[in-house]
Motif scaffolding. Structure first.
Motif, mmCIF file in Angstrom:
data_model
loop_
_atom_site.group_PDB
_atom_site.id
_atom_site.type_symbol
_atom_site.label_atom_id
_atom_site.label_comp_id
_atom_site.label_asym_id
_atom_site.label_seq_id
_atom_site.Cartn_x
_atom_site.Cartn_y
_atom_site.Cartn_z
ATOM 1 N N PHE A 1 -7.650 -7.008 100.063
ATOM 2 C CA PHE A 1 -8.306 -7.119 98.765
ATOM 3 C C PHE A 1 -9.720 -7.675 98.911
ATOM 4 C CE2 PHE A 1 -9.278 -9.795 95.014
ATOM 5 C CZ PHE A 1 -9.241 -8.825 94.028
ATOM 6 N N GLY A 2 -10.661 -7.054 98.205
ATOM 7 C CA GLY A 2 -12.017 -7.560 98.137
ATOM 8 C C GLY A 2 -12.448 -7.661 96.692
ATOM 9 N N GLY A 3 -12.596 -8.854 96.167
ATOM 10 C CA GLY A 3 -12.938 -9.059 94.768
ATOM 11 C C GLY A 3 -12.411 -10.389 94.295
ATOM 12 N N THR B 1 -9.220 -8.818 86.560
ATOM 13 C CA THR B 1 -9.711 -8.560 87.907
ATOM 14 C C THR B 1 -11.165 -8.127 87.879
ATOM 15 O OG1 THR B 1 -7.504 -7.891 88.631
ATOM 16 C CG2 THR B 1 -9.328 -7.193 89.981
ATOM 17 N N GLY B 2 -11.951 -8.608 88.844
ATOM 18 C CA GLY B 2 -13.350 -8.233 88.950
ATOM 19 C C GLY B 2 -13.715 -7.794 90.355
ATOM 20 N N LYS B 3 -14.767 -6.997 90.461
ATOM 21 C CA LYS B 3 -15.249 -6.559 91.765
ATOM 22 C C LYS B 3 -15.851 -7.737 92.530
ATOM 23 C CE LYS B 3 -16.323 -1.863 90.185
ATOM 24 N NZ LYS B 3 -17.362 -0.822 90.072
ATOM 25 N N TYR B 4 -16.132 -7.521 93.811
ATOM 26 C CA TYR B 4 -16.712 -8.581 94.629
ATOM 27 C C TYR B 4 -18.105 -8.958 94.145
ATOM 28 C CZ TYR B 4 -19.569 -4.990 96.947
ATOM 29 O OH TYR B 4 -20.462 -3.984 97.208
ATOM 30 N N ASP B 5 -18.785 -8.018 93.466
ATOM 31 C CA ASP B 5 -20.125 -8.293 92.930
ATOM 32 C C ASP B 5 -20.133 -8.115 91.410
ATOM 33 O OD1 ASP B 5 -19.751 -5.568 92.878
ATOM 34 O OD2 ASP B 5 -21.781 -5.067 93.542
ATOM 35 N N GLN B 6 -19.045 -8.526 90.780
ATOM 36 C CA GLN B 6 -18.908 -8.353 89.328
ATOM 37 C C GLN B 6 -20.110 -8.929 88.589
ATOM 38 O OE1 GLN B 6 -16.102 -6.756 88.038
ATOM 39 N NE2 GLN B 6 -17.274 -6.698 86.153
ATOM 40 N N GLY B 7 -20.642 -8.163 87.659
ATOM 41 C CA GLY B 7 -21.794 -8.597 86.877
ATOM 42 C C GLY B 7 -23.121 -8.135 87.423
ATOM 43 N N GLU B 8 -23.134 -7.677 88.679
ATOM 44 C CA GLU B 8 -24.375 -7.197 89.278
ATOM 45 C C GLU B 8 -24.599 -5.717 88.951
ATOM 46 O OE1 GLU B 8 -26.539 -9.096 90.902
ATOM 47 O OE2 GLU B 8 -25.252 -10.856 90.610
ATOM 48 N N ALA B 9 -25.877 -5.328 88.864
ATOM 49 C CA ALA B 9 -26.226 -3.913 88.610
ATOM 50 C C ALA B 9 -26.455 -3.221 89.954
ATOM 51 C CB ALA B 9 -27.452 -3.821 87.725
ATOM 52 N N PHE B 10 -25.385 -3.107 90.740
ATOM 53 C CA PHE B 10 -25.503 -2.610 92.115
ATOM 54 C C PHE B 10 -26.094 -1.201 92.158
ATOM 55 C CE2 PHE B 10 -23.826 -0.340 95.791
ATOM 56 C CZ PHE B 10 -24.064 -1.226 96.825
ATOM 57 N N ALA B 11 -25.510 -0.280 91.416
ATOM 58 C CA ALA B 11 -25.983 1.105 91.460
ATOM 59 C C ALA B 11 -27.414 1.209 90.945
ATOM 60 C CB ALA B 11 -25.050 1.995 90.640
ATOM 61 N N ASN C 1 -9.457 2.494 97.134
ATOM 62 C CA ASN C 1 -9.252 2.893 98.524
ATOM 63 C C ASN C 1 -10.245 2.250 99.477
ATOM 64 O OD1 ASN C 1 -7.072 4.467 97.975
ATOM 65 N ND2 ASN C 1 -8.198 6.389 97.881
ATOM 66 N N ILE C 2 -11.084 1.355 98.982
ATOM 67 C CA ILE C 2 -12.070 0.688 99.839
ATOM 68 C C ILE C 2 -11.780 -0.808 99.890
ATOM 69 C CG2 ILE C 2 -14.525 0.272 100.244
ATOM 70 C CD1 ILE C 2 -15.079 2.812 98.590
ATOM 71 N N THR C 3 -11.896 -1.455 98.765
ATOM 72 C CA THR C 3 -11.636 -2.899 98.706
ATOM 73 C C THR C 3 -10.224 -3.218 98.216
ATOM 74 O OG1 THR C 3 -12.545 -2.955 96.464
ATOM 75 C CG2 THR C 3 -14.064 -3.449 98.266
ATOM 76 N N ARG C 4 -9.394 -2.196 98.043
ATOM 77 C CA ARG C 4 -8.034 -2.379 97.517
ATOM 78 C C ARG C 4 -8.066 -3.168 96.216
ATOM 79 N NH1 ARG C 4 -4.303 0.566 97.951
ATOM 80 N NH2 ARG C 4 -2.668 -0.996 98.009
ATOM 81 N N CYS C 5 -9.065 -2.875 95.410
ATOM 82 C CA CYS C 5 -9.232 -3.566 94.130
ATOM 83 C C CYS C 5 -9.301 -2.522 93.028
ATOM 84 C CB CYS C 5 -10.504 -4.420 94.153
ATOM 85 S SG CYS C 5 -10.823 -5.310 92.605
ATOM 86 N N ASN C 6 -8.286 -2.479 92.205
ATOM 87 C CA ASN C 6 -8.287 -1.578 91.059
ATOM 88 C C ASN C 6 -9.026 -2.296 89.935
ATOM 89 O OD1 ASN C 6 -7.789 0.521 89.337
ATOM 90 N ND2 ASN C 6 -5.640 0.037 89.001
#
Length: 606
Positions: A475-477, A513-523, A575-580
């Motif tokens: 898990f990554g997040g 649940t949040g991503k590892y960079d939740q809140g960031e405008a990554f894209a 399928n990358i960070t195992r984080c839905n």
């Protein structure tokens, strides 16, 4: 989301008659019973004998009479050990001790009376009671309190008991850790889908209807017994497909009793993985990432009012620092340097992305890169004016992660060429409390509440660029959860031939649940428009699945069952960070159950 479930064929006073069966008990998931026949030493039945069934630990008892056929039944017994005493005029007292009653089971205790005075007692131990099951046709396995507490289950996971059944097989696939922090095992029984297992806790539903997993995975110290039925289970378990796993929580007794435990594991004693841990981590200067597992807890139960009111409570905590490693693919240092217009060994005056290393390995130095018209790029170099700025920005994030495994000039230096390690945290707390009240010898009431909370996190292999996670199960997040379960009910003997019981149940499954960079405008920061809109659900990194070198066209994952094992994958995704994620999921389920049992001669109608 709110779902309301009424157990099939068991809800409401107008429930259909399920069976017209020989005089025996059908325990309705949360209770057990004792039945049998009383005869004299010639084999003649003894009607109107008084049968007293006493709970050994609580001191509570119920009294029934044998009918004209000499048969009796004692219904609605809480799982425990019982003594059975039979008295009849002109006969010695008969007593059977240590009769173990489980939920949804019915031991048969037949009594043969001997002529004599009531002051004389004939005592029979539980070891001499026949264990042949004649009251029901289900195929099941029952695990007693001692079995549950003594079996060496990995991480004290209650649902692992299913693996002791014939025909049970653990799947290599599992739910993401943030969806299933309670650790429900994905186990197929008799070839059926794992979601076909129905979980019951104290006679109420304990299964998430969407994911098919257990909601409250009870601590072993809280379980008095577990029963798993795989075939011919009672009709009230109509929603089950492959099996029914019922569990009963412990209750107090007339004496105080308790337990305590502590388990500790450390990565310090693990062997080094020669593939993913062949070099020291530059940050920790260690081959094996540090990890520590601490699990602890205890329980206590006893009387509030002797013979009447009892309590039980337990707690289990987990503090886990995970250390793991992963292998994925990164672009070669030469490729990134040329793409970014930086000096690189043997780069010369290249203006653009130079894929000559890849061409040498994959095409023997021939053409490898083609434009949209099918024309080969000279020297396998994509000109700088045709490069994607978002791709170059992603390369800048990946540049610090240069290949650290594989032989130079071979495929191994270009595919699955980066190994790294990192850490994650998994902390959880869960507790249960239960109260049992024997209001009268005809009314028993119980209430039980359970709560499970957790915090889960995991860093990623490529930092800002995402990639494989180092938390629980890859898990990554970040994730927090809080699951609740409530069960309450009463059983009432309206008269000796008419009994009823009802139960009210409620559970909540709740995760954020949040991503590892939740809140960031990554894209948006990479230059990809139309993805991040400034809200929680569209923030964070996208998922990048790039066809790996030497892969067939369109094959994005070398190993679909474990996509993190290799491949050029960055950002965040299941399928990358195992984080839905990001996910906010909240489910509330309410239940109502009412059963009626009528005894008619040698038969019972339910």
């Amino acid at each position: 989301m709110i779902t309301r479930v009424c157990k099939a064929l068991a809800c409401g006073l107008g429930a259909a008659v399920l069976a017209l069966l020989p005089f025996s008990s059908h325990a309705q998931a949360v209770y057990g019973s004792i039945y049998g026949t009383v005869t004299d030493n010639t084999g003649a039945v003894v009607p109107n004998a008084t049968v007293t069934v006493t709970d050994e630990s609580k001191g509570t008892s119920i009294t029934v009479q044998t009918n004209e056929s000499g048969t009796y039944t004692a219904e609605h017994l809480i799982p425990d050990k019982y003594d059975v005493q039979v008295n009849a005029s002109g006969f010695q007292t008969f007593q059977a001790t240590g009769i173990q009653v489980f939920a949804d089971t019915s031991p048969r205790v037949d009594a043969q009376l001997t002529v004599g005075g009531a002051s004389q007692t004939v005592t029979v131990s539980a070891d001499s009671i026949p264990v042949l099951k004649t009251d029901r046709a289900d195929v099941s396995t029952v695990f007693s309190t001692q079995t549950v507490s003594d079996l060496p289950l990995a991480n004290r996971n209650f649902t692992s008991l299913q693996l002791l059944l014939p025909g049970a097989q653990a799947l290599s696939w599992s739910h993401a850790a943030d969806e299933n922090p309670q650790g429900s095992q994905q186990i197929q029984i008799d070839g059926q889908a794992f979601g076909g297992v129905a979980y019951e806790l104290d006679g109420t539903d304990n299964q998430d209807p969407i994911l098919g997993i257990i909601v409250i995975n009870p601590p072993l110290d809280a379980v008095t017994e577990a029963k798993i039925a795989t075939q011919n289970f009672d009709a009230e378990f109509g929603k089950a497909v492959s099996a029914v796993m019922t569990a009963q929580t412990k209750s107090g007794s007339n004496s105080f009793h308790g337990s305590a435990f502590y388990y500790r594991q450390s990565n310090a004693n693990l062997a080094r993985d020669p593939f993913s841990q062949s070099t020291r981590n530059p940050v920790t200067n260690r081959f094996i990432p540090p990890g520590l597992y601490n699990q602890f807890g205890g329980s206590i139960g006893g009387p509030i009012l002797r013979d009447k009111l009892f309590f039980f409570g337990d707690y289990q905590g987990l503090r886990q620092k995970l250390g793991s490693s992963a292998i994925m693919t990164v672009p070669s240092a030469h490729l990134i340097a040329t793409c970014l217009g930086q000096s690189a060994p043997n780069a010369g005056t290249v203006q653009g992305c130079d894929f000559s290393e890849y061409a040498q390995v994959l095409a023997g130095g021939g053409a490898l890169i083609y434009d949209q018209t099918g024309t080969a790029y000279p020297n396998n170099v994509i000109p700088a004016n045709q490069l994607s700025q978002p791709a170059l920005n992603l390369f800048k994030l990946l540049q610090p992660y240069q290949p650290n495994r594989g032989s130079i000039g071979s495929l191994s230096s270009l595919q699955a060429n980066y190994a790294g390690s990192g850490n994650g945290l998994f902390n959880n707390d869960q507790w249960d409390q239960r109260v049992d009240w024997t209001a009268t010898d005809k009314i028993h009431v119980f209430e039980r509440f359970s709560r499970f909370t957790d915090t889960l996190s995991g860093s990623t292999l490529f930092g800002e660029a995402g990639g494989a996670g180092f938390g629980l199960n890859g898990f990554g997040g970040t994730s927090t959860g809080a699951n609740d379960s409530l069960a309450a009910g009463a059983d009432i003997a309206i008269k000796t031939t008419l009994l009823t019981d009802f139960r009210l149940g409620y559970f909540r499954y709740n995760i954020i649940t949040g991503k590892y960079d939740q809140g960031e405008a990554f894209a948006q920061n990479l230059g990809i428009p139309g993805v991040n809109f400034g809200d929680r659900f569209t923030s964070g990194a996208s998922g990048f699945n790039i066809t790996d070198v030497a892969s067939t066209a369109g094959n994005f994952n070398q190993n679909p069952s474990n996509p993190q094992s290799q491949g050029a994958q960055y950002g965040s995704g299941l399928n990358i960070t195992r984080c839905n994620c990001p996910t906010t999921q909240k489910e509330d389920q309410f239940q109502g159950v009412n059963n009626w049992t009528m005894l008619r001669g040698n038969h019972s109608l339910k």
